[in-house]
Design a protein around this motif. Structure first.
Motif, PDB file in Angstrom:
ATOM      1  N   ARG A 120      30.432  24.338  48.367  1.00 48.53           N
ATOM      2  CA  ARG A 120      31.817  23.773  47.253  1.00 48.53           C
ATOM      3  C   ARG A 120      31.931  25.053  46.034  1.00 48.53           C
ATOM      4  O   ARG A 120      33.054  24.643  45.884  1.00 48.53           O
ATOM      5  N   ILE A 121      31.090  25.438  45.503  1.00 48.51           N
ATOM      6  CA  ILE A 121      30.851  26.350  44.829  1.00 48.51           C
ATOM      7  C   ILE A 121      32.224  27.705  45.144  1.00 48.51           C
ATOM      8  O   ILE A 121      32.541  28.058  44.463  1.00 48.51           O
ATOM      9  N   ALA A 122      31.686  28.315  46.011  1.00 48.51           N
ATOM     10  CA  ALA A 122      31.325  29.388  47.518  1.00 48.51           C
ATOM     11  C   ALA A 122      33.031  29.485  47.293  1.00 48.51           C
ATOM     12  O   ALA A 122      33.789  30.461  47.161  1.00 48.51           O
ATOM     13  N   TYR A 123      33.124  28.023  47.702  1.00 42.80           N
ATOM     14  CA  TYR A 123      34.568  27.793  48.309  1.00 42.80           C
ATOM     15  C   TYR A 123      35.602  28.097  47.209  1.00 42.80           C
ATOM     16  O   TYR A 123      36.910  28.252  47.258  1.00 42.80           O
ATOM     17  N   ASN A 124      35.579  26.990  46.224  1.00 42.86           N
ATOM     18  CA  ASN A 124      36.409  26.699  44.940  1.00 42.86           C
ATOM     19  C   ASN A 124      36.430  28.830  44.587  1.00 42.86           C
ATOM     20  O   ASN A 124      37.450  28.684  44.167  1.00 42.86           O
ATOM     21  N   VAL A 125      35.381  28.972  44.236  1.00 41.24           N
ATOM     22  CA  VAL A 125      35.695  30.623  43.959  1.00 41.24           C
ATOM     23  C   VAL A 125      36.656  30.772  44.533  1.00 41.24           C
ATOM     24  O   VAL A 125      36.755  32.283  44.446  1.00 41.24           O
ATOM     25  N   PHE A 126      36.222  31.123  45.663  1.00 43.49           N
ATOM     26  CA  PHE A 126      37.313  31.902  46.679  1.00 43.49           C
ATOM     27  C   PHE A 126      38.499  31.658  46.736  1.00 43.49           C
ATOM     28  O   PHE A 126      39.168  32.116  47.203  1.00 43.49           O
ATOM     29  N   MET A 127      38.943  30.122  47.160  1.00 48.69           N
ATOM     30  CA  MET A 127      40.152  29.949  46.995  1.00 48.69           C
ATOM     31  C   MET A 127      40.953  30.270  45.380  1.00 48.69           C
ATOM     32  O   MET A 127      41.788  30.891  45.962  1.00 48.69           O
ATOM     33  N   PHE A 128      40.054  29.330  44.231  1.00 51.63           N
ATOM     34  CA  PHE A 128      40.874  29.813  43.098  1.00 51.63           C
ATOM     35  C   PHE A 128      41.153  32.100  42.937  1.00 51.63           C
ATOM     36  O   PHE A 128      42.159  31.996  42.305  1.00 51.63           O
ATOM     37  N   GLY A 129      39.635  32.304  43.383  1.00 51.27           N
ATOM     38  CA  GLY A 129      39.935  33.643  42.919  1.00 51.27           C
ATOM     39  C   GLY A 129      40.617  34.454  44.261  1.00 51.27           C
ATOM     40  O   GLY A 129      41.577  35.602  43.545  1.00 51.27           O
ATOM     41  N   ILE A 130      41.122  34.403  45.267  1.00 46.36           N
ATOM     42  CA  ILE A 130      41.666  34.587  45.989  1.00 46.36           C
ATOM     43  C   ILE A 130      43.282  34.157  45.161  1.00 46.36           C
ATOM     44  O   ILE A 130      44.361  35.409  45.399  1.00 46.36           O
ATOM     45  N   VAL A 131      43.259  33.377  44.543  1.00 46.14           N
ATOM     46  CA  VAL A 131      44.907  33.100  44.308  1.00 46.14           C
ATOM     47  C   VAL A 131      44.879  34.150  43.102  1.00 46.14           C
ATOM     48  O   VAL A 131      46.336  34.782  42.335  1.00 46.14           O
ATOM     49  N   ILE A 132      43.698  34.099  42.005  1.00 47.14           N
ATOM     50  CA  ILE A 132      44.139  35.289  40.806  1.00 47.14           C
ATOM     51  C   ILE A 132      44.466  36.236  41.427  1.00 47.14           C
ATOM     52  O   ILE A 132      45.375  37.306  40.351  1.00 47.14           O
ATOM     53  N   SER A 133      43.565  37.143  42.161  1.00 48.62           N
ATOM     54  CA  SER A 133      43.546  38.068  43.071  1.00 48.62           C
ATOM     55  C   SER A 133      45.008  38.760  43.347  1.00 48.62           C
ATOM     56  O   SER A 133      45.610  39.564  42.369  1.00 48.62           O
ATOM     57  N   VAL A 134      44.977  37.921  44.051  1.00 48.44           N
ATOM     58  CA  VAL A 134      47.392  37.999  44.265  1.00 48.44           C
ATOM     59  C   VAL A 134      47.936  38.306  43.026  1.00 48.44           C
ATOM     60  O   VAL A 134      48.912  39.245  42.777  1.00 48.44           O
ATOM     61  N   VAL A 135      48.334  36.991  42.220  1.00 53.11           N
ATOM     62  CA  VAL A 135      48.934  36.963  41.475  1.00 53.11           C
ATOM     63  C   VAL A 135      48.571  38.317  39.931  1.00 53.11           C
ATOM     64  O   VAL A 135      49.677  39.542  39.941  1.00 53.11           O
ATOM     65  N   ALA A 136      47.536  39.445  40.377  1.00 55.95           N
ATOM     66  CA  ALA A 136      47.271  40.274  39.332  1.00 55.95           C
ATOM     67  C   ALA A 136      47.613  41.366  40.315  1.00 55.95           C
ATOM     68  O   ALA A 136      48.560  42.139  39.306  1.00 55.95           O
ATOM     69  N   PHE A 137      48.122  40.953  41.170  1.00 57.10           N
ATOM     70  CA  PHE A 137      48.272  42.973  42.618  1.00 57.10           C
ATOM     71  C   PHE A 137      49.515  42.696  42.340  1.00 57.10           C
ATOM     72  O   PHE A 137      50.512  43.427  41.794  1.00 57.10           O
ATOM     73  N   ILE A 138      50.498  41.009  41.843  1.00 61.62           N
ATOM     74  CA  ILE A 138      51.447  41.078  41.944  1.00 61.62           C
ATOM     75  C   ILE A 138      52.125  41.427  40.677  1.00 61.62           C
ATOM     76  O   ILE A 138      52.953  41.941  40.133  1.00 61.62           O
ATOM     77  N   LEU A 139      51.506  41.346  39.610  1.00 60.85           N
ATOM     78  CA  LEU A 139      51.445  41.776  37.986  1.00 60.85           C
ATOM     79  C   LEU A 139      51.691  42.825  37.900  1.00 60.85           C
ATOM     80  O   LEU A 139      52.633  43.754  37.270  1.00 60.85           O
ATOM     81  N   ALA A 140      50.308  43.641  38.624  1.00 60.35           N
ATOM     82  CA  ALA A 140      50.029  45.015  38.359  1.00 60.35           C
ATOM     83  C   ALA A 140      51.251  45.812  39.251  1.00 60.35           C
ATOM     84  O   ALA A 140      51.997  46.861  38.516  1.00 60.35           O
ATOM     85  N   SER A 141      51.801  45.490  40.170  1.00 62.84           N
ATOM     86  CA  SER A 141      52.760  46.737  40.423  1.00 62.84           C
ATOM     87  C   SER A 141      54.307  45.966  40.181  1.00 62.84           C
ATOM     88  O   SER A 141      55.154  46.987  40.234  1.00 62.84           O
ATOM     89  N   PHE A 142      54.672  45.288  39.517  1.00 66.79           N
ATOM     90  CA  PHE A 142      55.228  44.659  38.706  1.00 66.79           C
ATOM     91  C   PHE A 142      55.430  45.217  37.440  1.00 66.79           C
ATOM     92  O   PHE A 142      56.891  46.241  37.229  1.00 66.79           O
ATOM     93  N   LEU A 143      54.764  45.953  36.381  1.00 69.54           N
ATOM     94  CA  LEU A 143      54.331  45.958  35.776  1.00 69.54           C
ATOM     95  C   LEU A 143      55.019  47.675  35.429  1.00 69.54           C
ATOM     96  O   LEU A 143      55.624  48.478  35.059  1.00 69.54           O
ATOM     97  N   VAL A 144      54.427  48.247  36.619  1.00 71.12           N
ATOM     98  CA  VAL A 144      54.298  49.261  37.008  1.00 71.12           C
ATOM     99  C   VAL A 144      56.009  50.035  37.642  1.00 71.12           C
ATOM    100  O   VAL A 144      56.391  50.698  36.998  1.00 71.12           O
ATOM    101  N   THR A 145      56.649  48.942  37.974  1.00 72.47           N
ATOM    102  CA  THR A 145      57.816  49.407  37.989  1.00 72.47           C
ATOM    103  C   THR A 145      58.846  49.110  36.928  1.00 72.47           C
ATOM    104  O   THR A 145      60.031  49.369  37.049  1.00 72.47           O
ATOM    105  N   LEU A 146      58.178  48.439  36.089  1.00 69.79           N
ATOM    106  CA  LEU A 146      59.538  48.318  34.531  1.00 69.79           C
ATOM    107  C   LEU A 146      59.294  49.579  33.915  1.00 69.79           C
ATOM    108  O   LEU A 146      58.292  50.535  34.161  1.00 69.79           O
TER     109      LEU A 146
END
Length: 403
Positions: free
Chosen positions: A377-403
């Motif tokens: 359960r811990i592994a799945y929770n880390v993976f689930m929330f972590g993937i969401v955080i990672s995707v958001v981080a990649f999107i924000l990083a890409s968005f900040l570069v374009t500014l």
């Protein structure tokens, strides 16, 4: 000659006789038993790839072999052969085939004395249950039928001894049944002999008791034990253990999925993404987040499947105090065979020790399962929330570069 059509007519004829006579005393030798014998005969006949004529002979004999019980219980084989002859003559079956059918029926008379493969097949089909899992149930029905015919209760211990004598005097005649049924037949015989020994010991204890009150107490204890739902308890343990094993397999599969998925992601990060960080520094933080998430998920998934093995030894005191569970390999794998064998014998002779070990085994399985699913359960929770955080981080990083 169309043997298949005759067999269809024969089947209906035998079923009609059973329904018309409907002797309630025939608890064992009824239509259900006859159908099972026919099924067994067909199975054996198919193995030997009999011709159409030989297949008809063994099948017809199986249908008629116990029909004589309605007319002459003492000589039911001869009576059944006569009924078969009468029916088959009406269907214009050749005398040679009728004689072979009759010989197969007569060969089932105890003690069995078959001559030739066809008679051997019918004899083995008739006593097929001696080497099957249905023996206990069929043996109980046989005893009830014997009680119905003699109109009195039969002593269970005496019936068991007669059954043991039957086992020792009987042997399967076809090589097919010998290979298929002898092992289970030996298990059934061993269980009967064990019960006979236990019954003799209990009888001896009752006989030796000096005081009448003690004798009554022993009888009450014996009755109390016999009243317990032994089969129900064993079924409960078996089903629960099987369910635990399935849940453990499911947990291992889930962990394997997590390990495989994150291994692929890590391979991509290490082989491709890290090389491009110099040119894309804005992706360093998202990449590190994804890397940490994958590593943490893999660690917890591996911990969920990581085996934990105890010392593998036990002492005589553990056996005497009934503290060790000998059903789990981790408690004895470093012990010598004589020590383990002695402990197992003591456990099997002590009902409380045996059931206590089964309870401990189920509890231990449950504890292991709880640990596995908690880590998963811990592994799945880390993976689930972590993937969401990672995707958001990649999107924000890409968005900040374009500014």
């Amino acid at each position: 000659m169309n043997y298949r059509e005759i067999l269809d007519q024969l089947r209906s004829h035998v079923a009609n006789v059973f329904h018309a006579k409907n002797d309630v005393r025939l608890i064992y030798h009824n239509l259900s038993h006859t159908e099972q014998v026919v099924e067994n005969a067909v199975k054996i006949a198919n193995h030997y790839q009999l011709s159409d004529e030989d297949f008809f002979i063994v099948t017809a004999a199986s249908w008629f072999h116990d029909l004589g019980y309605f007319f002459d219980c003492q000589q039911h084989e001869a009576s059944g052969a006569g009924l078969a002859t009468e029916f088959l003559k009406e269907k214009d079956v050749s005398p040679e085939v009728i004689d072979k059918v009759n010989n197969c029926i007569l060969a089932t008379k105890m003690p069995q004395s078959p001559e030739g493969l066809l008679e051997q097949i019918v004899c083995d089909a008739d006593l097929y249950h001696l080497g099957s899992n249905s023996f206990k149930e069929r043996n109980k029905l046989m005893r009830k039928e014997a009680e119905a015919f003699c109109d009195r209760a039969l002593d269970k211990d005496e019936w068991r001894l007669k059954t043991i004598a039957l086992f020792k005097s009987h042997h399967y005649h076809t090589a097919y049944c010998q290979n298929l049924l002898n092992a289970k037949k030996a298990e059934n015989l061993a269980e009967l002999e064990h019960k006979a020994v236990v019954a003799q010991q209990e009888t001896a204890l009752v006989a030796v008791a000096a005081e009448p009150a003690e004798s009554v107490d022993l009888k009450k204890d014996k009755k109390k034990k016999s009243d317990r739902p032994e089969r129900g308890i064993e079924t409960m343990f078996r089903i629960t253990s099987t369910n635990h094993q399935r849940l453990s397999d499911m947990a291992d599969n889930k962990a394997h999925i997590m390990i495989s998925t994150n291994s692929i992601i890590l391979s991509v990060i290490l082989s491709i993404l890290l090389r491009k960080l110099e040119d894309n520094p804005h992706l360093i933080i998202p990449t590190l987040i994804l890397l940490v998430i994958c590593v943490v998920t893999m660690v917890f998934s591996i911990l969920a499947t990581r085996p934990s093995i105890p010392e593998g030894v036990f002492t005589p005191e553990d056996i005497n105090n009934k503290k060790v569970n000998l059903l789990f390999f981790g408690n004895f794998y470093r012990m010598s065979l004589p020590d383990y064998e002695g402990g197992m014998i003591k456990m099997m002779e002590d009902r409380d020790f045996l059931y206590g070990s089964l309870i401990k085994d189920l509890y231990s399985q449950g504890v292991v399962l709880g640990r596995k699913y908690r880590l998963l359960r811990i592994a799945y929770n880390v993976f689930m929330f972590g993937i969401v955080i990672s995707v958001v981080a990649f999107i924000l990083a890409s968005f900040l570069v374009t500014l």
